[in-house]
Design a protein around this motif. Structure first.
Motif, short mmCIF file in Angstrom:
data_model
loop_
_atom_site.label_atom_id
_atom_site.label_comp_id
_atom_site.label_asym_id
_atom_site.label_seq_id
_atom_site.Cartn_x
_atom_site.Cartn_y
_atom_site.Cartn_z
N THR A 4 0.85 -1.19 0.00
CA THR A 4 0.00 0.00 0.00
C THR A 4 0.89 1.25 0.00
OG1 THR A 4 -0.06 0.12 2.40
CG2 THR A 4 -1.79 -1.20 1.32
N GLY A 5 0.27 2.38 -0.25
CA GLY A 5 1.01 3.64 -0.23
C GLY A 5 1.77 3.87 1.07
N PRO A 6 1.10 3.74 2.23
CA PRO A 6 1.82 3.93 3.48
C PRO A 6 2.98 2.94 3.66
CG PRO A 6 -0.54 4.08 3.87
CD PRO A 6 -0.36 3.62 2.45
N GLU A 7 2.83 1.72 3.16
CA GLU A 7 3.92 0.75 3.28
C GLU A 7 5.06 1.09 2.32
OE1 GLU A 7 6.28 -2.23 4.72
OE2 GLU A 7 4.49 -1.31 5.60
N ILE A 8 4.74 1.66 1.15
CA ILE A 8 5.79 2.11 0.24
C ILE A 8 6.62 3.20 0.92
CG2 ILE A 8 6.24 3.36 -1.92
CD1 ILE A 8 3.78 1.84 -3.09
N ILE A 9 5.95 4.12 1.60
CA ILE A 9 6.66 5.17 2.33
C ILE A 9 7.54 4.56 3.41
CG2 ILE A 9 6.38 7.14 3.91
CD1 ILE A 9 3.83 7.85 2.28
N ALA A 10 6.98 3.64 4.21
CA ALA A 10 7.74 3.00 5.29
C ALA A 10 8.93 2.21 4.74
CB ALA A 10 6.83 2.09 6.11
N ALA A 11 8.72 1.49 3.64
CA ALA A 11 9.81 0.69 3.05
C ALA A 11 10.89 1.59 2.46
CB ALA A 11 9.24 -0.25 1.98
N GLU A 13 11.61 4.63 3.67
CA GLU A 13 12.30 5.20 4.84
C GLU A 13 13.25 4.19 5.47
OE1 GLU A 13 8.99 6.50 7.22
OE2 GLU A 13 8.82 8.42 6.15
N SER A 14 12.90 2.90 5.44
CA SER A 14 13.76 1.87 6.06
C SER A 14 14.83 1.35 5.11
CB SER A 14 12.90 0.70 6.55
OG SER A 14 12.42 -0.05 5.43
N GLY A 15 14.76 1.73 3.83
CA GLY A 15 15.76 1.28 2.87
C GLY A 15 15.42 -0.01 2.14
N ARG A 16 14.25 -0.57 2.41
CA ARG A 16 13.85 -1.79 1.69
C ARG A 16 13.47 -1.50 0.25
NH1 ARG A 16 9.03 -3.42 4.66
NH2 ARG A 16 9.14 -1.33 5.54
N ILE A 17 13.09 -0.25 -0.03
CA ILE A 17 12.85 0.25 -1.38
C ILE A 17 13.71 1.49 -1.55
CG2 ILE A 17 11.18 1.35 -2.94
CD1 ILE A 17 8.99 -0.36 -1.68
N GLY A 18 14.35 1.59 -2.70
CA GLY A 18 15.11 2.79 -3.01
C GLY A 18 14.39 3.59 -4.09
N ILE A 19 14.05 4.82 -3.80
CA ILE A 19 13.47 5.74 -4.77
C ILE A 19 14.19 7.08 -4.59
CG2 ILE A 19 11.42 6.96 -5.59
CD1 ILE A 19 9.71 4.72 -4.37
N SER A 20 14.85 7.51 -5.66
CA SER A 20 15.60 8.75 -5.58
C SER A 20 15.48 9.53 -6.88
CB SER A 20 17.08 8.45 -5.30
OG SER A 20 17.83 9.63 -5.27
N PRO A 21 15.01 10.77 -6.84
CA PRO A 21 14.51 11.46 -5.65
C PRO A 21 13.12 10.94 -5.25
CG PRO A 21 14.25 12.86 -7.57
CD PRO A 21 14.98 11.63 -8.03
N PHE A 22 12.85 10.97 -3.96
CA PHE A 22 11.57 10.53 -3.43
C PHE A 22 10.72 11.74 -3.10
CE2 PHE A 22 8.70 9.54 0.08
CZ PHE A 22 8.05 8.42 -0.42
N ASN A 23 9.44 11.69 -3.47
CA ASN A 23 8.50 12.76 -3.18
C ASN A 23 7.20 12.11 -2.70
OD1 ASN A 23 6.59 14.81 -3.20
ND2 ASN A 23 7.38 15.75 -5.06
N ALA A 24 6.84 12.36 -1.47
CA ALA A 24 5.63 11.75 -0.90
C ALA A 24 4.37 12.10 -1.68
CB ALA A 24 5.47 12.17 0.57
N ASP A 25 4.38 13.21 -2.42
CA ASP A 25 3.22 13.59 -3.24
C ASP A 25 3.01 12.64 -4.41
OD1 ASP A 25 2.72 15.77 -1.60
OD2 ASP A 25 3.76 17.19 -2.90
N GLN A 26 4.00 11.82 -4.73
CA GLN A 26 3.89 10.88 -5.85
C GLN A 26 3.43 9.49 -5.38
OE1 GLN A 26 7.70 13.01 -7.73
NE2 GLN A 26 7.34 11.01 -8.61
N VAL A 27 3.13 9.34 -4.11
CA VAL A 27 2.64 8.07 -3.57
C VAL A 27 1.14 7.98 -3.80
CG1 VAL A 27 2.39 6.63 -1.51
CG2 VAL A 27 4.48 7.97 -1.85
N ASN A 28 0.69 6.86 -4.34
CA ASN A 28 -0.73 6.56 -4.56
C ASN A 28 -1.19 5.54 -3.52
OD1 ASN A 28 -0.88 8.12 -7.00
ND2 ASN A 28 0.24 6.48 -8.02
N PRO A 29 -2.45 5.14 -3.53
CA PRO A 29 -2.92 4.14 -2.56
C PRO A 29 -2.14 2.83 -2.60
CG PRO A 29 -4.79 5.26 -3.52
CD PRO A 29 -3.57 5.72 -4.28
#
Length: 175
Positions: A4-11, A13-29
């Motif tokens: 889910t979107g919140p889990e993508i954010i958490a992953a 932040e913890s480094g399990r997913i790398g997205i660079s640059p990261f923008n929380a406005d680009q997170v969907n459900p």
């Protein structure tokens, strides 16, 4: 299972997913929007040879965008570097972009666990369509994997910018 979107954010932040640059406005459900980078590649020859390295021409998207033409394959790239050593990423075109008549990632949406880089986008319009660098063009979903993981170490690892096909290297490896 899809993150889910919140889990993508958490992953992220913890480094399990790398997205660079990261923008929380680009997170969907249940996905993350990726943007079109500034470079497109097209194949120069009228015939593409799957067993040869094919010459390409590079185009930089200016402020006025670039007009894509039907019956032409364009290789673009994401602005973002995206990857994970834990989850399986899949990239799809956004429905809003599809409704403009642009096919994105027509046949190869799956990313390998362990790939980290800018994603090459296979773009094919059904009508003339102007595209712009930075437009939200696709979305990546992350799936939970089951079983042992062998990390990707292939020919596109750490990609920067659009990558032409290296299928010809597969043939060379068999010889």
């Amino acid at each position: 299972m899809i993150l889910t979107g919140p889990e993508i954010i958490a992953a992220t932040e913890s480094g399990r997913i790398g997205i660079s640059p990261f923008n929380a406005d680009q997170v969907n459900p249940n996905s993350y929007n990726v943007r079109l980078g500034e470079t497109l590649l097209t194949y120069e020859d009228g015939v593409i040879d799957s067993y040869a390295e094919n010459p390409t021409r590079s185009v930089t998207l200016g402020e006025d965008g670039y007009l894509l033409q039907p019956d032409q394959l364009y290789l673009g790239h994401t602005v973002e570097r995206v990857g994970s050593d834990t989850y399986v990423p899949l990239l799809f075109g956004r429905s809003s972009v599809g409704r403009l008549g642009l096919f994105v990632e027509i046949t190869a949406p799956i990313g390998d666990i362990g790939f980290n880089g800018q994603w090459t986008l296979m773009l094919s319009p059904v009508r003339p369509l102007r595209v712009y660098s930075g437009m939200r063009i696709g979305q990546i979903m992350f799936f939970v994997s089951v079983g042992d993981i062998d990390l990707y170490a292939g020919k596109y690892q750490a990609a920067k910018g659009p990558q032409a096909s290296r299928y010809w290297k597969d043939r060379m490896a068999l010889l």
